[in-house]
Each structure stands twice: as C-alpha cells, then as structure tokens.
Write a protein that holds these residues in place. Structure first.
Motif, PDB file in Angstrom:
ATOM      1  N   MET A 104       0.846  -1.191   0.000  1.00 39.56           N
ATOM      2  CA  MET A 104       0.000   0.000   0.000  1.00 39.56           C
ATOM      3  C   MET A 104       0.886   1.247   0.000  1.00 39.56           C
ATOM      4  O   MET A 104       1.779   1.386   0.817  1.00 39.56           O
ATOM      5  CB  MET A 104      -0.899  -0.040   1.243  1.00 39.56           C
ATOM      6  CG  MET A 104      -1.796   1.129   1.368  1.00 39.56           C
ATOM      7  SD  MET A 104      -3.130   0.997   0.184  1.00 39.56           S
ATOM      8  CE  MET A 104      -4.029   2.437   0.551  1.00 39.56           C
ATOM      9  N   LEU A 105       0.621   2.130  -0.943  1.00 35.75           N
ATOM     10  CA  LEU A 105       1.376   3.375  -1.031  1.00 35.75           C
ATOM     11  C   LEU A 105       0.727   4.412  -0.116  1.00 35.75           C
ATOM     12  O   LEU A 105      -0.450   4.711  -0.258  1.00 35.75           O
ATOM     13  CB  LEU A 105       1.383   3.876  -2.472  1.00 35.75           C
ATOM     14  CG  LEU A 105       1.895   2.894  -3.534  1.00 35.75           C
ATOM     15  CD1 LEU A 105       1.770   3.503  -4.914  1.00 35.75           C
ATOM     16  CD2 LEU A 105       3.312   2.488  -3.256  1.00 35.75           C
ATOM     17  N   SER A 106       1.511   4.935   0.808  1.00 37.93           N
ATOM     18  CA  SER A 106       0.931   5.902   1.736  1.00 37.93           C
ATOM     19  C   SER A 106       1.744   7.182   1.866  1.00 37.93           C
ATOM     20  O   SER A 106       1.214   8.204   2.261  1.00 37.93           O
ATOM     21  CB  SER A 106       0.763   5.266   3.121  1.00 37.93           C
ATOM     22  OG  SER A 106       2.022   4.872   3.637  1.00 37.93           O
ATOM     23  N   LYS A 107       3.033   7.141   1.528  1.00 35.21           N
ATOM     24  CA  LYS A 107       3.909   8.304   1.668  1.00 35.21           C
ATOM     25  C   LYS A 107       4.404   8.733   0.292  1.00 35.21           C
ATOM     26  O   LYS A 107       4.517   7.909  -0.616  1.00 35.21           O
ATOM     27  CB  LYS A 107       5.109   7.949   2.543  1.00 35.21           C
ATOM     28  CG  LYS A 107       4.755   7.524   3.930  1.00 35.21           C
ATOM     29  CD  LYS A 107       6.022   7.103   4.655  1.00 35.21           C
ATOM     30  CE  LYS A 107       5.681   6.425   5.963  1.00 35.21           C
ATOM     31  NZ  LYS A 107       6.846   5.783   6.540  1.00 35.21           N
ATOM     32  N   PRO A 108       4.754  10.014   0.133  1.00 36.93           N
ATOM     33  CA  PRO A 108       5.289  10.461  -1.157  1.00 36.93           C
ATOM     34  C   PRO A 108       6.454   9.610  -1.649  1.00 36.93           C
ATOM     35  O   PRO A 108       6.526   9.276  -2.838  1.00 36.93           O
ATOM     36  CB  PRO A 108       5.713  11.906  -0.875  1.00 36.93           C
ATOM     37  CG  PRO A 108       4.771  12.363   0.183  1.00 36.93           C
ATOM     38  CD  PRO A 108       4.588  11.145   1.069  1.00 36.93           C
ATOM     39  N   SER A 109       7.359   9.232  -0.761  1.00 32.81           N
ATOM     40  CA  SER A 109       8.519   8.440  -1.185  1.00 32.81           C
ATOM     41  C   SER A 109       8.111   7.067  -1.711  1.00 32.81           C
ATOM     42  O   SER A 109       8.782   6.517  -2.587  1.00 32.81           O
ATOM     43  CB  SER A 109       9.522   8.288  -0.037  1.00 32.81           C
ATOM     44  OG  SER A 109       8.952   7.565   1.035  1.00 32.81           O
ATOM     45  N   ASP A 110       7.011   6.509  -1.201  1.00 31.27           N
ATOM     46  CA  ASP A 110       6.536   5.209  -1.694  1.00 31.27           C
ATOM     47  C   ASP A 110       6.208   5.275  -3.179  1.00 31.27           C
ATOM     48  O   ASP A 110       6.528   4.368  -3.952  1.00 31.27           O
ATOM     49  CB  ASP A 110       5.278   4.755  -0.933  1.00 31.27           C
ATOM     50  CG  ASP A 110       5.512   4.484   0.541  1.00 31.27           C
ATOM     51  OD1 ASP A 110       6.675   4.254   0.934  1.00 31.27           O
ATOM     52  OD2 ASP A 110       4.524   4.517   1.304  1.00 31.27           O
ATOM     53  N   TYR A 111       5.542   6.346  -3.590  1.00 30.53           N
ATOM     54  CA  TYR A 111       5.154   6.511  -4.989  1.00 30.53           C
ATOM     55  C   TYR A 111       6.382   6.618  -5.893  1.00 30.53           C
ATOM     56  O   TYR A 111       6.415   6.048  -6.980  1.00 30.53           O
ATOM     57  CB  TYR A 111       4.268   7.754  -5.155  1.00 30.53           C
ATOM     58  CG  TYR A 111       2.879   7.571  -4.633  1.00 30.53           C
ATOM     59  CD1 TYR A 111       1.843   7.193  -5.472  1.00 30.53           C
ATOM     60  CD2 TYR A 111       2.588   7.763  -3.285  1.00 30.53           C
ATOM     61  CE1 TYR A 111       0.548   7.017  -5.008  1.00 30.53           C
ATOM     62  CE2 TYR A 111       1.294   7.593  -2.802  1.00 30.53           C
ATOM     63  CZ  TYR A 111       0.287   7.218  -3.661  1.00 30.53           C
ATOM     64  OH  TYR A 111      -0.981   7.032  -3.192  1.00 30.53           O
ATOM     65  N   CYS A 128      -5.826  12.433 -12.091  1.00 31.26           N
ATOM     66  CA  CYS A 128      -4.421  12.103 -11.842  1.00 31.26           C
ATOM     67  C   CYS A 128      -4.157  11.950 -10.350  1.00 31.26           C
ATOM     68  O   CYS A 128      -4.782  12.622  -9.525  1.00 31.26           O
ATOM     69  CB  CYS A 128      -3.503  13.207 -12.369  1.00 31.26           C
ATOM     70  SG  CYS A 128      -3.563  13.476 -14.150  1.00 31.26           S
ATOM     71  N   ILE A 129      -3.224  11.083 -10.041  1.00 27.21           N
ATOM     72  CA  ILE A 129      -2.650  11.018  -8.702  1.00 27.21           C
ATOM     73  C   ILE A 129      -1.221  11.512  -8.855  1.00 27.21           C
ATOM     74  O   ILE A 129      -0.444  10.957  -9.631  1.00 27.21           O
ATOM     75  CB  ILE A 129      -2.669   9.592  -8.128  1.00 27.21           C
ATOM     76  CG1 ILE A 129      -4.103   9.083  -8.012  1.00 27.21           C
ATOM     77  CG2 ILE A 129      -1.964   9.556  -6.770  1.00 27.21           C
ATOM     78  CD1 ILE A 129      -4.212   7.617  -7.633  1.00 27.21           C
ATOM     79  N   CYS A 130      -0.903  12.592  -8.142  1.00 23.33           N
ATOM     80  CA  CYS A 130       0.407  13.230  -8.276  1.00 23.33           C
ATOM     81  C   CYS A 130       1.087  13.371  -6.923  1.00 23.33           C
ATOM     82  O   CYS A 130       0.422  13.534  -5.900  1.00 23.33           O
ATOM     83  CB  CYS A 130       0.261  14.628  -8.871  1.00 23.33           C
ATOM     84  SG  CYS A 130      -0.485  14.676 -10.506  1.00 23.33           S
ATOM     85  N   VAL A 131       2.407  13.320  -6.953  1.00 22.46           N
ATOM     86  CA  VAL A 131       3.210  13.700  -5.802  1.00 22.46           C
ATOM     87  C   VAL A 131       3.771  15.072  -6.147  1.00 22.46           C
ATOM     88  O   VAL A 131       4.473  15.223  -7.148  1.00 22.46           O
ATOM     89  CB  VAL A 131       4.341  12.690  -5.526  1.00 22.46           C
ATOM     90  CG1 VAL A 131       5.210  13.164  -4.373  1.00 22.46           C
ATOM     91  CG2 VAL A 131       3.782  11.302  -5.253  1.00 22.46           C
ATOM     92  N   ILE A 132       3.431  16.055  -5.337  1.00 21.28           N
ATOM     93  CA  ILE A 132       3.854  17.434  -5.596  1.00 21.28           C
ATOM     94  C   ILE A 132       5.054  17.724  -4.697  1.00 21.28           C
ATOM     95  O   ILE A 132       4.949  17.696  -3.468  1.00 21.28           O
ATOM     96  CB  ILE A 132       2.703  18.412  -5.337  1.00 21.28           C
ATOM     97  CG1 ILE A 132       1.486  18.008  -6.191  1.00 21.28           C
ATOM     98  CG2 ILE A 132       3.139  19.844  -5.639  1.00 21.28           C
ATOM     99  CD1 ILE A 132       0.223  18.758  -5.866  1.00 21.28           C
TER     100      ILE A 132
END
Length: 193
Positions: free
Chosen positions: A1-8, A102-106
C-alpha cells in the motif's frame, strides 16, 4: 500500500530512495488527486513545485496571441510535469492541465534542490530526466522541421503508443503541427493503404 510520497517515487522508478531523500520528500511533498480538466499551472504564473505523475496524463500547452492553445508536450505515469522552473527561473512559458483524473506527488522545488546538494542518487535521477527532456525536444524539433505530417503522426504513435487512445485527437493534431481535420484525413488514408 502506497501511503507516503517516497513510496510513490520508489514504485515508479523501481528503486529504493536513500533514507535522507525519503525523509525529505515525506516531510515536504504531498500526494494529491488532481481531477480531469484541472489547470495545474497557467502560462505566466511562477511555478513552485514539480509534479510526479503516478496515475493519469497531463498536457503542456502554449497560448498564442490569438488565444489559441498549441500542445507542447504530454506527461503520464512515472513522468514529471512542471520541470521548467527547475531549469530556469521566472514565469512559466506554458500552461499545464490534467487530461485524466491524476494522482500526483507534488514536490517543492526547494526540496529537490536541497536533495540534489545532499544526494548523488537525486542528481542521477534528475540528470537522466533532463537528458530525456533534451532528447525528446531535439527529436520533436527535427520532426517538425523536416518530416511530413504523416511521418510525424506515425512517430507519435510509436513514441506514445499507450497515450493515443487516451488523448483527444485535437491535442494530438496540435502536437504534431496539423489541424484536427488534417489528422482525420491522415488516419483515413492509413486505413485505406
């Protein structure tokens, strides 16, 4: 499960970020759902963050003096958007909109710059990204200057095969430098042959 920005970022780049980068990203970056049709950045605004696209597509486009938009680029899964502010300071020369949900990490530019000072891994990630931008720009420039519309369309379908069915045909036409009606004729001609 992706939960943190670094995971993505780990999953997208198929790597394990260094611990210092994980902490930096997890403390400064955010994960955001960007609905289809959202203007992420307007031409003339000051960009402040890089968008890592986990899911979805965005389109960069210029607005000319007559108010028409001209497609500059597309970015999709495992790619970045809004990188111009990392390369040069000042207002954005183009706008960016989401073409899908979209799912984005900003990631704030300051965090990226800080990470590049502290981490060789970060330098490698962005050196590779900048090289990719340069190669894509050179290839597109060559295509627009010396190839005909049919060849530009064929090149687009090869380079962006996963995007063609997901993008409005008018945006593809704009990207390859033709009107939408011309792209329709090109596609009809390809079916006849």
């Amino acid at each position: 499960m992706l939960s943190k920005p670094s995971d993505y970022i780990d999953v997208g780049f198929k790597l394990e970020l260094e611990e210092g980068l994980k902490k930096l990203f997890n403390s400064t970056a955010i994960i955001k759902m960007v609905p289809k049709g959202t203007i992420i950045l307007r031409q003339g605004e000051m960009p402040t963050s890089l968008y890592y696209i986990h899911k979805g597509i965005v389109r960069g486009y210029y607005i000319d003096d007559a108010g028409n938009d001209v497609t500059k680029c597309f970015a999709c899964e495992t790619e970045f958007a809004c990188a111009e502010g990392l390369l040069r300071s000042g207002e954005s020369s183009f706008s960016i909109e989401s073409l899908e949900d979209c799912i984005c990490v900003i990631i704030p530019y300051d965090s990226i710059k800080q990470g590049m000072k502290k981490s060789n891994q970060m330098k490698v990630i962005f050196d590779n990204y900048i090289k990719k931008i340069l190669v894509n720009t050179l290839n597109r420039e060559k295509a627009l200057l010396i190839k005909n519309a049919l060849d530009r369309y064929i090149e687009f379908t090869k380079e962006h095969s996963s995007l063609e069915s997901r993008i409005n045909q008018a945006y593809i036409a704009s990207y390859i430098g033709v009107r939408a009606s011309s792209l329709s004729r090109i596609k009809r001609g390809m079916k006849i042959e």
